[in-house]
Design an enzyme around this catalytic site. Structure first.
Site, mmCIF file in Angstrom:
data_model
loop_
_atom_site.group_PDB
_atom_site.id
_atom_site.type_symbol
_atom_site.label_atom_id
_atom_site.label_comp_id
_atom_site.label_asym_id
_atom_site.label_seq_id
_atom_site.Cartn_x
_atom_site.Cartn_y
_atom_site.Cartn_z
ATOM 1 N N ASP A 1 0.872 -1.164 0.000
ATOM 2 C CA ASP A 1 0.000 0.000 0.000
ATOM 3 C C ASP A 1 0.920 1.229 0.000
ATOM 4 O O ASP A 1 2.129 1.103 0.230
ATOM 5 C CB ASP A 1 -0.886 -0.020 1.241
ATOM 6 C CG ASP A 1 -1.691 1.245 1.403
ATOM 7 O OD1 ASP A 1 -2.416 1.614 0.468
ATOM 8 O OD2 ASP A 1 -1.571 1.885 2.458
ATOM 9 N N ASP B 1 -0.189 5.148 0.981
ATOM 10 C CA ASP B 1 -0.461 6.159 2.017
ATOM 11 C C ASP B 1 -0.533 5.519 3.398
ATOM 12 O O ASP B 1 -1.332 4.620 3.637
ATOM 13 C CB ASP B 1 -1.777 6.871 1.713
ATOM 14 C CG ASP B 1 -1.748 7.574 0.371
ATOM 15 O OD1 ASP B 1 -0.989 8.547 0.240
ATOM 16 O OD2 ASP B 1 -2.467 7.137 -0.552
#
Length: 365
Positions: free
Chosen positions: A21, A23
């Site tokens: 991922d 953020d």
């Protein structure tokens, strides 16, 4: 924190690729986002309601999220107008969003060892490209970069991770996902992939659904997943990208001062560190051992930063402004405080700090 046995985490399943991922996992965009929203709403006489924000828009498309935000705060804008007006402010702030502890180290290590890497984010692809453009070598490190606008729906649906595995040519069962959010872990589970969570405090639900939960990427042990182990420790300390703090030093602790952002550090900055400090009345570079953890109080938790001065027998430094550069990492802290056993090791840790800080790898920056 959840951990694996010495026999490994993958239980016989060979990990051939890693999907990240973005953020909150690799880059600290959360604080930038809160700042932008706060400033944006102030123009319309509104205040950001953190309780209202929560996690309700996770997994939505950009336009769906914008529509709810406009409605919640009764803004005189259409969702499209909101997106058009706020996006330049986000782009400006993304340039200052720093990589989270251990992110650069892990990306470089896996790339060096030819482990296929993918980036799969709920952001749209255009925004992902903008964010990673500020981090040297990131774009070239990922063979696949996917945003939620490139699949049927974002997390918690599995489509992002399934598509990432497909484009890398790796079966889902052979992929390891590294996430920070509950919806991301749900998506990895739905895709039948192994998942390591490095969550913030607000994502505590990750503890019950992830295979492993870590404080930060500095704790990640690739060999437990059948991946090549790190070889960058110098004796018992790990050189890290410097972490800068400042505050009021009072009898062994660092406290927040007006206008100081030290205590807005990402949640992933926890553990036992070594580094250098300066105080107002003594401009020498002082060797320090620092523990950073959460001081849990009813209803909330604050960062607690304890500072141990190494070999400094001069005048009392208390109640002075202190500037700190953390340059090395020693270990995770699994408890709110050092345990009695660990306190007995304080002399050992001080000795380790003293010796390590004499080495070029941990020199003052």
């Amino acid at each position: 924190m959840s951990c694996c046995s010495d026999f490994g985490c993958n239980k016989g399943t060979k990990i051939l690729a890693v999907i990240f991922d973005l953020d909150g996992t690799l880059v600290d965009t959360g604080r930038a986002g809160r700042y932008v929203l706060t400033e944006f709403l102030a123009k319309y006489g509104k205040e950001l309601d953190m309780e209202k924000e929560g996690k309700k828009r996770l997994g939505m498309t950009q336009k769906e999220s914008a529509a709810i935000f406009v409605k919640d705060y009764e803004l005189p804008l259409t969702p499209d107008q909101f997106i058009e007006e706020i996006t330049p402010h986000y782009r400006e702030r993304w340039a200052d969003a720093k990589a989270l502890p251990g992110a650069n180290r892990l990306i470089k290590h896996l790339q060096k060892n030819r482990v296929p890497l993918a980036l799969a984010s709920n952001s749209i692809h255009e925004y992902i490209e903008a964010k990673i453009s500020h981090h040297k070598g990131w774009k070239e490190s990922f063979s696949v970069i996917l945003g939620s606008d490139q699949v049927k729906s974002g997390k918690p649906s599995p489509y992002l991770f399934e598509e990432a595995a497909k484009e890398m040519g790796v079966d889902a069962i052979n992929c390891l996902v590294i996430e920070d959010s509950f919806v991301g872990v749900q998506a990895a589970n739905a895709a039948k992939m192994k998942v390591v969570a490095v969550p913030s405090r607000k994502e505590a639900d990750c503890y019950v659904v992830a295979d492993v939960v870590l404080h930060s990427l500095l704790e990640f042990q690739p060999q437990l997943w059948g991946l090549p182990h790190f070889d960058d420790w110098v004796d018992k300390a790990l050189p890290i990208e410097p972490i800068h703090l400042s505050g009021l030093y009072v009898t062994g602790s660092l406290y927040e001062t007006t206008g100081n952002a030290a205590f807005s550090l990402p949640d992933q900055v926890v553990g036992l560190y070594i580094g250098w400090a300066k105080v107002d009345t003594d401009r020498r570079n002082l060797k320090i051992l620092v523990s950073i953890n959460f001081d849990h109080l009813p209803g909330f938790a604050n960062k607690k930063i304890n500072v141990c001065l190494i070999d400094d027998n001069s005048e009392d430094k208390s109640e002075q402004k202190m500037e700190i550069n953390l340059v090395g990492y020693i270990k995770a802290l699994d408890k709110e405080e050092l345990t009695s056993t660990e306190l007995e090791k304080l002399t050992e840790y001080k000795s380790l700090a003293r010796a390590s800080l004499d080495l070029p790898s941990f020199s003052y920056i």
